[in-house]
Write a protein that holds these residues in place. Structure first.
Motif, mmCIF file in Angstrom:
data_model
loop_
_atom_site.group_PDB
_atom_site.id
_atom_site.type_symbol
_atom_site.label_atom_id
_atom_site.label_comp_id
_atom_site.label_asym_id
_atom_site.label_seq_id
_atom_site.Cartn_x
_atom_site.Cartn_y
_atom_site.Cartn_z
ATOM 1 N N ALA A 79 -52.498 -44.295 -113.413
ATOM 2 C CA ALA A 79 -51.492 -44.206 -114.421
ATOM 3 C C ALA A 79 -51.564 -45.024 -115.883
ATOM 4 C CB ALA A 79 -50.279 -44.296 -113.842
ATOM 5 N N MET A 80 -51.888 -46.220 -115.495
ATOM 6 C CA MET A 80 -52.007 -47.387 -116.656
ATOM 7 C C MET A 80 -52.995 -46.797 -117.574
ATOM 8 S SD MET A 80 -52.077 -50.882 -114.472
ATOM 9 C CE MET A 80 -50.787 -51.376 -113.530
ATOM 10 N N ALA A 81 -54.316 -46.439 -116.976
ATOM 11 C CA ALA A 81 -55.334 -45.837 -117.906
ATOM 12 C C ALA A 81 -55.012 -44.646 -118.771
ATOM 13 C CB ALA A 81 -56.635 -45.537 -116.979
ATOM 14 N N MET A 141 -53.741 -45.244 -107.673
ATOM 15 C CA MET A 141 -52.684 -44.173 -108.672
ATOM 16 C C MET A 141 -52.244 -45.075 -109.760
ATOM 17 S SD MET A 141 -49.463 -43.534 -105.942
ATOM 18 C CE MET A 141 -48.191 -44.631 -105.936
ATOM 19 N N ALA A 142 -51.668 -46.167 -109.108
ATOM 20 C CA ALA A 142 -51.063 -47.309 -110.255
ATOM 21 C C ALA A 142 -52.008 -47.357 -111.500
ATOM 22 C CB ALA A 142 -50.449 -48.352 -109.703
ATOM 23 N N LEU A 143 -53.443 -47.634 -111.005
ATOM 24 C CA LEU A 143 -54.175 -48.037 -112.063
ATOM 25 C C LEU A 143 -54.548 -46.687 -113.095
ATOM 26 C CD1 LEU A 143 -56.873 -50.289 -110.139
ATOM 27 C CD2 LEU A 143 -55.519 -51.189 -112.050
ATOM 28 N N ARG A 183 -51.951 -46.595 -103.303
ATOM 29 C CA ARG A 183 -51.081 -47.200 -104.159
ATOM 30 C C ARG A 183 -51.743 -47.921 -105.653
ATOM 31 N NH1 ARG A 183 -46.051 -48.023 -102.363
ATOM 32 N NH2 ARG A 183 -44.722 -49.331 -103.398
ATOM 33 N N ILE A 184 -53.017 -48.544 -104.918
ATOM 34 C CA ILE A 184 -53.597 -49.353 -106.138
ATOM 35 C C ILE A 184 -54.277 -48.287 -107.226
ATOM 36 C CG2 ILE A 184 -55.532 -50.735 -106.417
ATOM 37 C CD1 ILE A 184 -54.887 -52.306 -103.658
ATOM 38 N N ALA A 199 -47.490 -41.094 -118.051
ATOM 39 C CA ALA A 199 -48.093 -40.823 -116.801
ATOM 40 C C ALA A 199 -47.045 -41.686 -115.907
ATOM 41 C CB ALA A 199 -49.390 -41.051 -116.586
ATOM 42 N N GLN A 200 -46.880 -40.962 -114.762
ATOM 43 C CA GLN A 200 -46.029 -41.839 -113.642
ATOM 44 C C GLN A 200 -46.893 -41.516 -112.326
ATOM 45 O OE1 GLN A 200 -41.850 -40.492 -113.661
ATOM 46 N NE2 GLN A 200 -41.438 -42.284 -115.095
ATOM 47 N N SER A 201 -46.776 -42.595 -111.593
ATOM 48 C CA SER A 201 -47.356 -42.295 -110.364
ATOM 49 C C SER A 201 -46.460 -42.377 -109.299
ATOM 50 C CB SER A 201 -48.169 -43.678 -109.903
ATOM 51 O OG SER A 201 -47.388 -44.649 -109.849
ATOM 52 N N PHE A 202 -46.687 -41.475 -108.052
ATOM 53 C CA PHE A 202 -45.870 -41.454 -106.961
ATOM 54 C C PHE A 202 -46.420 -41.597 -105.801
ATOM 55 C CE2 PHE A 202 -44.083 -39.005 -110.489
ATOM 56 C CZ PHE A 202 -42.913 -39.382 -110.718
#
Lengths: 426, 426
Positions: A82-84, A78-80, A75-76, A92-95
């Motif tokens: 997507a932000m990058a 993938m979110a980072l 979770r950490i 970008a979207q994380s799932f």
């Protein structure tokens, strides 16, 4: 330009710099016109740190909660990631595994994927997004609980998504350049393999090669998904793994190389059940006891029984970590099975020669044993499949044995590509 | 024995030891015959560490991904807490905000709860489990994306679940013993309040008291959920916050205390719009500009205009962090609004006296001003509600002013419970 699934392991996204480097690579694929789905593992040591925390609060963490805990790791990352990517000007979207439609059975800590329903991923792609998916995790079909897929689970996630989305290729980015003819840490002259059949890759994975796990290759073979294993650091082409040799890898009508590579494994131990009556049902009784204890075994060898006693010995290998369980299970059933004694030996190593070509090239086995003999390596057990020969030796002999076999089969990087054997009978 | 919702903040679960201590407390409630739902925040500094990581990969992290990232924090703490409880021999299951049915709008980073559908929690309780729920997070109704509730969100999660599950009480465990008549770090003689009305608690929260946030108290008041704020370290009874005084808190027919407490706040700045034409629509133009810039303001004061010029000054206070935005918004609209100049002052403090009793007890205002005067504190702005008087002073004067007022209203711990004022007119 079609859809590409890329998977990045924990060492590729170990810190903010790694995440930014990976983000650039992903954006390149997007700029080249691909639809891109990225599967990402937890950052560097995150999973180990979470396991450490779990052990601090409970000596036996419950499976459901352990999975809930571990899935925080992806979770950490993938979110980072997507932000990058968004920071580079791309959408970008994380799932989570659940959001991506990775449906599993309910066996916590080592769940199996039973379906993939990537509706949200498809929508995100159609809207122009790069989709980032948490590897290693899913949601159980019955209870809707969060599950994890066990060791190498992110690779499996990537291949499963590639299959469900009918991707052109599943790219597995890692910290090595691809699959080698032997472990480059042991054999300096090991060569990177440009293409290897799924069949041979499966045998290498079973025999100790760590680059791809058996389960992921098996999934890719079943759904006919080409895998491209490559380095996230160098960006060079790596190793293609597929059922049929692609035309890009040279004339695909030419026969495969006889030998794909040499694998080794020093993580196993050997159990010998001594003095087993040579009568029907004995082997079954032994391995039923082992199976009931949920121990996975590897090689099994039984030789002819001694004529004088009517007793035989049965040996098998298994991960050292399972040794205690196996011994306990056999001791508990000693009376029922009826053997004399047990021997346990964890100072063994296994060397395997893999190649579909050996099916049609007699003499491979003889050459293999000659190479070991010339290196002064004693063979303790032998086991073969159609496209693999494995021997068990002393663990200390493994490095020398691997180098000797690698060289004997012309796999060294300064020798010719491959040599043809024949004539002496396998 | 009914259903209890307990909420534990990050400082209560800062490490493995904290988690184990909290697990014991939860199990006690279960042993006492309660059904227990626990809402938990992220461990200690986890959220700050995740924010730090986000800033390393992107200067402007996207809301959706930022929420995905932050929610990893509670995932870790809730899974560990469930494990720790199971280790004590009790059944526990953890649930994400989404799994717990916390449905929100789509405003990432500060979503509002629009519905709570705790079907899975109810099932877990009916099966004998302790339910552990991630605070601070939910899932958006429209896009099914993960959201976070913003500052103090875990308290709001706890109260919302307590309302949806019709809990007897929502216990908010924190690192202080309860709500005090003033900040104990400033006023050594501050007393813990045994019971305070929701109405007074709302005013204290708006006036700088940090123990409970306005939003959580407002939710509890609307659904008539009693809150019990208490220490997770001492286990002593803390402060009850409810609409009506419970019988357990002494004779509830007796009048409330006149004054509940003194709050202060040094996080605000003061903006003065100088030389505003005293005509209809001017104030509206100013605060429309402020609202369009999405700046939250607190006090607004306008005095009578000077007869000679027909111009007036309008002052308002706002969080210092919003100062830049407000000034920019006003400067940009200077021509349209038609003022002379702006003054900005961030060296101010606010002192508020709160108590429903002041509605019926004249003289409170006079006593308040007398106390400030005796302490040599100059008053810059005054603003009142039915149950609160607030003044703005120099920031440096705040500690002395709070102590003086606290003492004047008989709130010091060595004085009588409360004193009755009257006669001098408010």
């Amino acid at each position: 330009m079609g859809l590409v699934v890329q998977k990045y392991g924990g060492s590729s996204v170990a810190d903010a710099e790694g995440i930014k480097r990976v983000a650039k690579r992903i954006v390149e694929a997007k700029k080249n016109g691909h639809q891109v789905v990225v599967v990402v593992s937890a950052m560097g040591d995150t999973t180990d740190e979470l396991i450490d925390l779990a052990e601090q609060v409970s000596p036996m963490p419950a499976g459901r909660e352990f999975d809930m805990l571990l899935t925080a790791g992806e979770r950490i990352s993938m979110a980072l990631l997507a932000m990058a990517i968004k920071n580079l000007g791309h959408e970008a979207q994380s799932f989570t595994g659940s959001q991506a439609g990775v449906i599993t059975d309910s066996v916590h800590n080592k769940a199996r994927i039973i379906d993939v329903t990537p509706g949200r991923i498809r929508t995100a792609l159609d809207e122009g997004n790069i989709a980032i998916v948490a590897g290693f995790q899913g949601v159980s079909a019955d209870k809707k609980d969060i599950t994890t897929l066990g060791r190498g689970g992110s690779d499996t996630t990537a291949v499963a998504l590639a299959a469900a989305l009918e991707a052109e290729v599943c790219e597995i980015y890692t910290d090595v350049d691809g699959v080698f003819t032997a472990d480059p840490r042991v054999v300096k002259k090991a060569r990177k393999i440009d293409w290897i059949s799924s069949e041979d890759m499966l045998e290498l994975a079973s025999s100790g090669s760590k680059v791809l796990l058996h389960r992921c290759v098996e999934y890719a073979r079943r759904y006919n998904i080409p895998i491209h294993v490559r380095s996230s650091f160098s960006g060079l082409p790596g190793t293609w793994v597929s059922n049929e040799k692609p035309e890009s890898q040279g004339d695909h009508k030419v026969e495969h190389a006889i030998i794909s590579g040499v694998a080794h494994d020093v993580s196993e131990a050997k159990v010998t059940v001594v003095g087993v009556p040579d009568k029907p049902g004995e082997a079954a009784a032994i391995f039923r006891a082992i199976a009931d204890a949920e121990v996975n075994i590897d090689m099994v060898v039984q030789n002819v029984s001694a004529v004088t006693t009517g007793l035989t010995d049965i040996s098998f290998t298994l991960p050292k970590t399972e040794g205690r369980k196996a011994i306990d299970a056999l001791e508990k059933n000693k009376a029922g099975i009826g053997f004399d004694s047990l021997r346990y030996d964890d100072q063994i190593g296994k060397i395997s020669l893999v190649g579909a070509g050996m099916k049609t090239n007699p003499g491979v086995t003889a050459s293999f044993f000659e190479a070991l003999s010339n290196a002064g390596v004693n063979i303790e057990l032998i086991s073969t499949s159609e496209i693999r020969i494995s021997v068990v030796t002393r663990a200390d002999d493994v490095p020398e044995a691997v180098r000797a076999v690698h060289s004997a089969f012309g796999l060294d990087s300064d020798s010719d590509e491959a040599v043809v054997y024949g004539g002496t009978g396998r």
